[in-house]
Design an enzyme around this catalytic site. Structure first.
Site, PDB file in Angstrom:
ATOM      1  N   LYS A 176      23.300 -28.512   0.811  1.00  0.00           N
ATOM      2  CA  LYS A 176      24.038 -28.469  -0.458  1.00  0.00           C
ATOM      3  C   LYS A 176      23.134 -28.151  -1.648  1.00  0.00           C
ATOM      4  O   LYS A 176      23.556 -27.466  -2.586  1.00  0.00           O
ATOM      5  CB  LYS A 176      24.733 -29.805  -0.699  1.00  0.00           C
ATOM      6  CG  LYS A 176      25.919 -30.079   0.221  1.00  0.00           C
ATOM      7  CD  LYS A 176      26.610 -31.373  -0.191  1.00  0.00           C
ATOM      8  CE  LYS A 176      27.448 -31.988   0.913  1.00  0.00           C
ATOM      9  NZ  LYS A 176      28.692 -31.296   1.207  1.00  0.00           N
TER      10      LYS A 176
ATOM     11  N   LYS B 163      25.207 -37.331  -3.310  1.00  0.00           N
ATOM     12  CA  LYS B 163      25.597 -36.620  -2.083  1.00  0.00           C
ATOM     13  C   LYS B 163      24.364 -36.328  -1.248  1.00  0.00           C
ATOM     14  O   LYS B 163      23.343 -35.887  -1.785  1.00  0.00           O
ATOM     15  CB  LYS B 163      26.221 -35.263  -2.403  1.00  0.00           C
ATOM     16  CG  LYS B 163      27.641 -35.293  -2.858  1.00  0.00           C
ATOM     17  CD  LYS B 163      28.156 -33.853  -2.948  1.00  0.00           C
ATOM     18  CE  LYS B 163      29.526 -33.810  -3.564  1.00  0.00           C
ATOM     19  NZ  LYS B 163      30.001 -32.423  -3.698  1.00  0.00           N
TER      20      LYS B 163
ATOM     21  N   GLY C 284      31.618 -34.139   6.010  1.00  0.00           N
ATOM     22  CA  GLY C 284      32.586 -35.179   6.379  1.00  0.00           C
ATOM     23  C   GLY C 284      32.505 -36.409   5.495  1.00  0.00           C
ATOM     24  O   GLY C 284      32.869 -37.500   5.903  1.00  0.00           O
ATOM     25  N   GLY C 285      32.014 -36.237   4.270  1.00  0.00           N
ATOM     26  CA  GLY C 285      31.969 -37.373   3.341  1.00  0.00           C
ATOM     27  C   GLY C 285      30.843 -38.361   3.620  1.00  0.00           C
ATOM     28  O   GLY C 285      30.711 -39.365   2.926  1.00  0.00           O
TER      29      GLY C 285
ATOM     30  N   HIS D  16      40.749 -30.383  -5.186  1.00  0.00           N
ATOM     31  CA  HIS D  16      39.959 -29.550  -4.283  1.00  0.00           C
ATOM     32  C   HIS D  16      40.716 -28.231  -4.110  1.00  0.00           C
ATOM     33  O   HIS D  16      41.794 -28.203  -3.522  1.00  0.00           O
ATOM     34  CB  HIS D  16      39.797 -30.278  -2.938  1.00  0.00           C
ATOM     35  CG  HIS D  16      39.130 -29.460  -1.875  1.00  0.00           C
ATOM     36  ND1 HIS D  16      37.983 -29.863  -1.242  1.00  0.00           N
ATOM     37  CD2 HIS D  16      39.455 -28.269  -1.328  1.00  0.00           C
ATOM     38  CE1 HIS D  16      37.628 -28.941  -0.367  1.00  0.00           C
ATOM     39  NE2 HIS D  16      38.513 -27.960  -0.394  1.00  0.00           N
TER      40      HIS D  16
ATOM     41  N   HIS E 264      38.378 -38.308   1.944  1.00  0.00           N
ATOM     42  CA  HIS E 264      37.738 -36.989   1.954  1.00  0.00           C
ATOM     43  C   HIS E 264      38.169 -36.119   3.135  1.00  0.00           C
ATOM     44  O   HIS E 264      37.575 -35.083   3.386  1.00  0.00           O
ATOM     45  CB  HIS E 264      36.214 -37.103   1.920  1.00  0.00           C
ATOM     46  CG  HIS E 264      35.721 -37.914   0.770  1.00  0.00           C
ATOM     47  ND1 HIS E 264      36.067 -37.639  -0.523  1.00  0.00           N
ATOM     48  CD2 HIS E 264      34.930 -39.020   0.724  1.00  0.00           C
ATOM     49  CE1 HIS E 264      35.510 -38.528  -1.330  1.00  0.00           C
ATOM     50  NE2 HIS E 264      34.820 -39.383  -0.598  1.00  0.00           N
TER      51      HIS E 264
ATOM     52  N   GLU F 113      34.425 -23.585  -1.461  1.00  0.00           N
ATOM     53  CA  GLU F 113      35.140 -24.773  -1.939  1.00  0.00           C
ATOM     54  C   GLU F 113      34.724 -25.096  -3.371  1.00  0.00           C
ATOM     55  O   GLU F 113      33.533 -25.162  -3.678  1.00  0.00           O
ATOM     56  CB  GLU F 113      34.835 -25.979  -1.047  1.00  0.00           C
ATOM     57  CG  GLU F 113      35.341 -25.816   0.380  1.00  0.00           C
ATOM     58  CD  GLU F 113      35.254 -27.109   1.189  1.00  0.00           C
ATOM     59  OE1 GLU F 113      36.039 -27.243   2.139  1.00  0.00           O
ATOM     60  OE2 GLU F 113      34.408 -27.974   0.883  1.00  0.00           O
TER      61      GLU F 113
ATOM     62  N   ARG G  73      32.802 -20.240   8.180  1.00  0.00           N
ATOM     63  CA  ARG G  73      33.584 -20.130   9.414  1.00  0.00           C
ATOM     64  C   ARG G  73      35.060 -20.034   9.042  1.00  0.00           C
ATOM     65  O   ARG G  73      35.409 -20.145   7.864  1.00  0.00           O
ATOM     66  CB  ARG G  73      33.373 -21.388  10.262  1.00  0.00           C
ATOM     67  CG  ARG G  73      33.703 -22.634   9.458  1.00  0.00           C
ATOM     68  CD  ARG G  73      33.646 -23.895  10.270  1.00  0.00           C
ATOM     69  NE  ARG G  73      33.494 -25.064   9.432  1.00  0.00           N
ATOM     70  CZ  ARG G  73      34.455 -25.672   8.746  1.00  0.00           C
ATOM     71  NH1 ARG G  73      35.695 -25.192   8.784  1.00  0.00           N
ATOM     72  NH2 ARG G  73      34.216 -26.725   8.004  1.00  0.00           N
TER      73      ARG G  73
HETATM   74  P1  ADP Z   1      31.414 -33.160   2.574  1.00  0.00           P
HETATM   75  O1  ADP Z   1      30.602 -31.925   2.871  1.00  0.00           O
HETATM   76  O2  ADP Z   1      30.700 -34.425   2.966  1.00  0.00           O
HETATM   77  O3  ADP Z   1      32.823 -33.089   3.060  1.00  0.00           O
HETATM   78  P2  ADP Z   1      32.044 -32.241  -0.116  1.00  0.00           P
HETATM   79  O4  ADP Z   1      30.947 -31.884  -1.033  1.00  0.00           O
HETATM   80  O5  ADP Z   1      32.783 -31.123   0.549  1.00  0.00           O
HETATM   81  O6  ADP Z   1      31.475 -33.271   0.980  1.00  0.00           O
HETATM   82  O7  ADP Z   1      33.073 -33.169  -0.869  1.00  0.00           O
HETATM   83  C1  ADP Z   1      34.151 -33.787  -0.181  1.00  0.00           C
HETATM   84  C2  ADP Z   1      35.223 -34.263  -1.150  1.00  0.00           C
HETATM   85  O8  ADP Z   1      34.674 -35.181  -2.099  1.00  0.00           O
HETATM   86  C3  ADP Z   1      35.841 -33.168  -2.009  1.00  0.00           C
HETATM   87  O9  ADP Z   1      36.884 -32.515  -1.359  1.00  0.00           O
HETATM   88  C4  ADP Z   1      36.303 -33.958  -3.213  1.00  0.00           C
HETATM   89  O10 ADP Z   1      37.517 -34.624  -2.907  1.00  0.00           O
HETATM   90  C5  ADP Z   1      35.237 -35.009  -3.392  1.00  0.00           C
HETATM   91  N1  ADP Z   1      34.181 -34.580  -4.343  1.00  0.00           N
HETATM   92  C6  ADP Z   1      33.075 -33.871  -4.050  1.00  0.00           C
HETATM   93  N2  ADP Z   1      32.316 -33.636  -5.141  1.00  0.00           N
HETATM   94  C7  ADP Z   1      32.950 -34.230  -6.176  1.00  0.00           C
HETATM   95  C8  ADP Z   1      32.654 -34.378  -7.589  1.00  0.00           C
HETATM   96  N3  ADP Z   1      31.557 -33.879  -8.147  1.00  0.00           N
HETATM   97  N4  ADP Z   1      33.542 -35.063  -8.350  1.00  0.00           N
HETATM   98  C9  ADP Z   1      34.641 -35.613  -7.803  1.00  0.00           C
HETATM   99  N5  ADP Z   1      34.964 -35.525  -6.496  1.00  0.00           N
HETATM  100  C10 ADP Z   1      34.141 -34.846  -5.675  1.00  0.00           C
END
Ligand code: ADP
Length: 644
Positions: A117, A159, A165-166, A209, A235, A275, A297
């Protein structure tokens, strides 16, 4: 075009890819684990080859070298990875290409560029794509990161850079909690990904999202508009739609351009998704979206894009991988109507969305929906893989029309043999905020109590179950009916923890008077169809003693032999059993220990998730029957309690 491809996946996505391959006249090779010999994707393929030594992904669908060897031995020229498993593994892509085969997807370098990321955010910033304000540099010093968080301004999100997967994600509302949250995110990231590094981001308020489907040829890219995936539980996406509610032409153009820039910056080839997190607190604004990550993908939710554009994304994947040009220019891609996808899972919603297993004694979908499924009636949902049953996908000329079609499609979806999240999906489709398009990632959590309420069986539903249990839906005039006295029969049925007795007076071949614990239900048969109070009795499936009434998204009953009832009454909460087969990760209970109702006694790992096993009542631990590391069967007694 290829003449033969191998699909390195299972379930609905393997079947989905095979359908398009077949329509193009391309032969398909399936691979399968020992648990999947009878699976639908094996039956659909032209050839199927057993791989690995066991059902676990590490012993089967993740064995890249063995899969490549199968492709070579069967004469497949290309490998489609589906999603999950090997789909975003750059070493696998390198190995496929080194073997002289084509990987149906992006290059290894494009996957690597988006793999972490922090690096992806830095790259996107360079390409002029808006990224969430925050710190994504190399300095991992805790005090330094705390200072960055303060500068960004709370609330912030921590993060894991290698996250997915959160996992390794923590929301921090207050500076005082930052240090603990960082330590726990780093710990979780180290365990899950072998990489403890974290980045800090501004937490977006009322986040939505919204993701953009892109498609590249290795040099230039187009986008196929957006999908809104804001309906999430922890998530995880639950219902997705295209286009996004409230989207303006201006914002769509801004997001589409940003997504295309992102894809072109890494020379993207094939189908991908960019995303974005969107600030939904004040409507959609072209300056209110930020890059989160790119999935290199095909996505689970790709069908909603297919229904609004008319594009078969797998067809495009095969063509572009085979060296053809992108089939359409940006201007040629239509956007028509609205589409929804609901993810139907075998899971026990009232028990905290616990993944479930089972053999599907009945499975059918209404013709109004596209149902992408990797299982058929008679197939088993095993504990080894994702417990998805199907994706129910609908299209309509407007959002309102598509949503009412989704409601109807869920209502008419019939599953027997396992618990499902169908009622939860149905409640969500009927949610007023969702219907108004007022979505954000917190909607499900805010309304969870109303959404998980289980539909209740009415006396009519119970009469339908009892009728099937007694075999009276076919009741002929001579099935014991005598002219001298109306025939009385009764049956005892279980409904969850409760039981009830239904009594019927058969007054003729087409007339039954039911008494369900005092409630009267009169059933009449007209033109072969049973009616109660003028309405059709719901369909019923009977499998052994299990009865499913297809009303209220599937109501389950069991036929009970009254003589057996004593032995069935052992559910006093004294024995903590494994709810499904799995691995005992930890046992906290110690013999002689006093426990309170709700105390966590053990953790079971099953279906890629950890499940806490709780004390059903207060008591003393009399016996601990399982130890860390034990592999246990469903129903195995793990801990026994006794009265204090
Ligand atoms: P992962 O790769 O672990 O799934 P993501 O970065 O795709 O994590 O984020 C997963 C979810 O978390 C997003 O779909 C959103 O709902 C929430 N999220 C991520 N970043 C943010 C942010 N900066 N502010 C608020 N919610 C967020």
């Amino acid at each position: 075009m290829f003449t033969k491809i191998l699909i390195a996946n299972r379930g609905e996505i393997a079947c989905r890819v095979m359908e398009t391959a077949r329509s193009l006249g391309v032969q398909t090779v399936a691979v399968y684990s020992t648990a999947d010999a009878a699976a639908k994707h094996v039956a659909m393929a032209d050839e199927a080859v057993l791989i690995g030594t066991g059902p676990a992904p590490a012993d089967s669908y993740l064995l890249g070298d063995e899969i490549i060897a199968v492709a070579q031995a069967t004469g497949a020229q290309a490998i489609h990875p589906g999603y999950g498993f090997l789909s975003e593994n750059p070493e696998f892509v390198d190995a496929v290409e080194a073997a002289g085969l084509t990987f149906i997807g992006p290059s290894a370098s494009a996957i690597r560029a988006m793999g972490l990321k922090d690096a992806a955010k830095a790259l996107m910033e360079e390409a002029g794509v808006p990224v969430v304000p925050g710190y994504h540099g190399a300095n991992q010093d805790a005090d330094f990161l705390a200072q960055q968080a303060a500068e960004i301004g709370y609330p912030v999100l921590i993060k894991a850079v290698a996250g997915g997967g959160g996992k390794g994600m923590r929301l921090v509302e207050d500076a005082a909690d930052f240090a603990d949250a960082l330590a726990s995110a780093q710990g979780e990231a180290q365990t899950a990904f072998g990489n403890p590094d974290c980045l800090i981001e501004k937490y977006i308020q009322k986040p939505r999202h919204i993701e953009v489907q892109v498609f590249g040829d290795g040099t230039s890219a187009v986008h196929l508009y957006e999908r809104d995936c804001s309906l999430q539980r922890r998530h995880q996406k639950v219902i997705e739609e295209a286009p996004a509610p409230g989207m303006t032409e201006e914002m769509r153009a801004a997001m589409g351009n940003a997504a295309v820039r992102a894809a072109e910056a890494i020379g993207y080839k094939g189908a991908g998704t960019v995303e974005f997190i969107v600030d939904g607190s004040n409507g959609l604004r072209p300056d209110g979206f930020w890059f989160m990550e790119m999935n290199t993908r095909l996505q689970v939710e790709h069908p909603v894009t297919e229904l609004v554009t008319g594009v078969d994304l797998v067809d495009w994947q095969l063509r572009v991988a085979a060296g053809e040009a992108l089939p359409m220019t940006q201007e040629q891609i239509p956007l028509i109507g609205h589409a929804f996808e609901a993810r139907l899972y075998a899971e026990d919603v009232p028990k905290g969305f616990l993944p479930a297993t089972g053999t599907l004694s009945h499975l059918s979908f209404p013709a109004m929906a596209r149902a992408d499924s990797g299982v058929r009636a008679g197939d088993t949902i095993s504990p080894w893989y994702d417990p998805m049953i199907a994706k129910v996908i609908v299209h309509g000329p407007s959002r309102a029309a598509a949503l009412s079609r989704l409601s109807a499609a869920l209502d008419q979806t019939q599953v027997a043999g396992t618990v499902t999240n169908l009622a939860f999906l149905g409640a969500l489709a009927a949610d007023p905020a969702f219907a108004a398009g007022d979505v954000d990632t917190g909607l499900i959590a805010r309304e969870i109590d109303a959404l998980v309420a289980a539909p209740e069986a009415t006396p009519v539903h119970k009469a339908a179950a009892a009728q099937a249990a007694l075999g009276l839906e076919q009741a002929a005039w001579d099935s014991g009916f005598t002219l001298w006295a109306p025939l009385h029969q009764s049956v005892t049925l279980g409904e969850g923890e409760a039981t009830f007795t239904a009594t019927v007076e058969v007054r003729g071949p087409d007339l039954q008077h039911w008494d369900i614990e005092g409630a009267q239900v009169i059933c009449t048969r007209v033109n072969g169809q049973w009616l109660a109070a003028g309405k059709r009795l719901p369909d019923v499936a009977l499998s052994g003693d299990a009865i499913t009434v297809f009303a209220g998204y599937g109501l389950s009953f069991t036929r009970i032999d009254p003589l057996d009832q004593a032995s069935g009454a052992a559910g006093d909460g004294n024995v903590i059993e494994a709810p499904m087969p799995g691995l005992v990760k930890a046992v906290f209970a110690r013999q002689g220990q006093e426990v309170k109702e709700g105390d966590r006694l053990a953790i079971l790992e099953a279906m890629k998730m950890e499940h806490s096993l709780l004390a059903a009542r207060d008591g003393i631990v009399a016996e601990v029957l399982a130890a860390d590391g034990d592999q246990v069967e469903a129903g195995a007694a793990l801990i026994r309690l006794e009265e204090a």
